[in-house]
Write a protein that holds these residues in place. Structure first.
Motif, PDB file in Angstrom:
ATOM      1  N   LYS A 281      -6.860  -2.943   2.372  1.00 22.72           N
ATOM      2  CA  LYS A 281      -6.552  -3.907   3.424  1.00 22.72           C
ATOM      3  C   LYS A 281      -5.620  -4.997   2.904  1.00 22.72           C
ATOM      4  O   LYS A 281      -4.662  -5.386   3.590  1.00 22.72           O
ATOM      5  N   SER A 282      -5.887  -5.488   1.706  1.00 19.91           N
ATOM      6  CA  SER A 282      -5.030  -6.528   1.114  1.00 19.91           C
ATOM      7  C   SER A 282      -3.628  -6.012   0.871  1.00 19.91           C
ATOM      8  O   SER A 282      -2.638  -6.711   1.133  1.00 19.91           O
TER       9      SER A 282
ATOM     10  N   ILE B  30      -2.042  -3.619   2.426  1.00 19.62           N
ATOM     11  CA  ILE B  30      -1.349  -3.429   3.697  1.00 19.62           C
ATOM     12  C   ILE B  30      -0.819  -4.760   4.223  1.00 19.62           C
ATOM     13  O   ILE B  30       0.218  -4.811   4.890  1.00 19.62           O
ATOM     14  N   GLN B  31      -1.505  -5.860   3.893  1.00 20.32           N
ATOM     15  CA  GLN B  31      -1.077  -7.181   4.353  1.00 20.32           C
ATOM     16  C   GLN B  31       0.227  -7.641   3.704  1.00 20.32           C
ATOM     17  O   GLN B  31       0.910  -8.512   4.238  1.00 20.32           O
TER      18      GLN B  31
ATOM     19  N   HIS C 207       0.819  -1.205   0.000  1.00 21.37           N
ATOM     20  CA  HIS C 207       0.000   0.000   0.000  1.00 21.37           C
ATOM     21  C   HIS C 207       0.857   1.262   0.000  1.00 21.37           C
ATOM     22  O   HIS C 207       0.634   2.186  -0.785  1.00 21.37           O
TER      23      HIS C 207
ATOM     24  N   LYS D 132     -11.742  -0.246   0.051  1.00 21.90           N
ATOM     25  CA  LYS D 132     -11.284  -0.608   1.399  1.00 21.90           C
ATOM     26  C   LYS D 132     -10.714  -2.015   1.460  1.00 21.90           C
ATOM     27  O   LYS D 132      -9.715  -2.268   2.142  1.00 21.90           O
ATOM     28  N   ASN D 133     -11.331  -2.948   0.753  1.00 20.61           N
ATOM     29  CA  ASN D 133     -10.824  -4.324   0.767  1.00 20.61           C
ATOM     30  C   ASN D 133      -9.475  -4.424   0.073  1.00 20.61           C
ATOM     31  O   ASN D 133      -8.584  -5.155   0.528  1.00 20.61           O
TER      32      ASN D 133
END
Length: 340
Positions: free
Chosen positions: A318-319, A321-322, A257, A314-315
């Motif tokens: 989130k992915s 950032i993982q 991200h 948002k999903n």
């Protein structure tokens, strides 16, 4: 094409992106600059951590949001930053918590006007810096204006960073990097060490290089040019008698991200978006940064989509950032001076 007359860095959310996701200049680079500045004033290195010589100041030209300016604040009594972008200067002021730092809107060529505005005595100006911005200037016009406006004992620091290398974290790679003593090696040596122990590094860097050099090929002549070559052939020797150069490789823990946001902070991305906004939104043109993110998410088994993804979803955020990604940045500095 990127248009140098357009303030890409001041548009919409660009100043905040720039301030949040451009890499932080390392302390050892700052200390190197200060040590060189101190040596010009015959000061001992033991005072490095508290170099606030009475009345001495620094001027950071083309300062953007003040990322380099703020790093100088603990080293000088006064630090001044200038930039041509209203948006960047506004963000610099908003994020400034240093009482001895001031900003104003001036071109990097307007050095005498800047000194007059801030009432800076030339004899008190110890350092002039320009960080990650020299590629936007006509070097002859800039250096001529600079040497005509400053004292011979003033140190000049031209600072920047090269194209980052992506490192997929692994214990083996981390150990090798730590043992290699980054400060004593250049980017290529460190990259070669890590590449052999980090299989995905080549693949992810291939995605990254493809994004920069192929998909933005018509847009990179301005901003990205600054991160292509750390030792660009600029006319330093025509204007300065002394020239020192040093590199500072730094491994920074990050994630997909943040790397994507770094790319979105670049002027070439904003220029590409302005030219293709309607086509990107209706799906007839791919967003190269979104494609880059999708390719890595696919390798990490976090998506089946290898075309455009919504970077603001948002999903997807989130992915991204993982996905842990370490980034190898190679910062550099040219220290310039003339004999007193």
């Amino acid at each position: 094409m990127t248009d140098q007359t357009v303030d890409y860095f001041g548009l919409q959310d660009q100043p905040k992106l720039y301030n949040s996701f451009r890499p932080e200049y390392p302390d050892n680079l700052i200390n190197f600059v200060i040590a060189k500045t101190m040596s010009r004033h015959n000061l001992s290195g033991k005072f490095l951590d508290s170099f606030q010589t009475n009345g001495k100041c620094a001027l950071d030209l083309a300062c953007g949001t003040g990322l380099f300016t703020r790093k100088l604040s603990s080293k000088f009594e006064k630090v001044y930053g200038t930039d041509t972008s209203d948006g960047q200067i506004e963000e610099a002021r908003r994020s400034n918590s240093c009482s001895n730092v001031s900003y104003s809107r001036f071109s990097a060529y307007e050095i005498e006007a800047t000194l007059d505005y801030f009432t800076i005595e030339v004899s008190n100006l110890s350092l002039v810096s320009i960080a990650s911005a020299i590629h936007w200037l006509d070097p002859h016009k800039f250096f001529k204006s600079l040497v005509e406006s400053i004292a011979s004992e003033t140190t000049v620091a031209v600072v920047g960073y090269g194209v980052p290398a992506i490192v997929k974290p692994s214990n083996v790679a981390q150990n090798i990097i730590q043992e290699s003593r980054l400060s004593s090696l250049g980017k290529k040596e460190v990259t070669d060490l890590v590449e052999t122990n980090c299989p995905k590094m080549k693949l992810y860097n291939q995605f990254f290089q493809d994004t920069l050099f192929e998909r933005f090929a018509d847009y990179v002549q301005c901003d990205a040019k600054g991160i292509y070559s750390m030792q660009a052939e600029l006319p330093y020797g025509e204007y300065f008698e002394n020239h020192d150069y040093k590199e500072f490789p730094v491994l920074k823990k990050s994630n997909l991200h943040d790397l994507v946001q770094f790319l979105r902070s670049m002027s070439f991305y904003r220029a590409f978006w302005i030219d293709n906004e309607n086509e990107i939104q209706n799906g007839t043109v791919e967003d190269p940064v979104a494609l880059f993110a999708a390719r890595i998410l696919k390798e990490e088994n976090l998506t089946e989509n290898v075309t455009n993804i919504d970077l603001n979803d948002k999903n997807n955020v989130k992915s991204m950032i993982q996905v842990d990604i370490d980034v190898l940045w190679t910062f550099y500095v040219h220290i310039l001076s003339n004999e007193r």
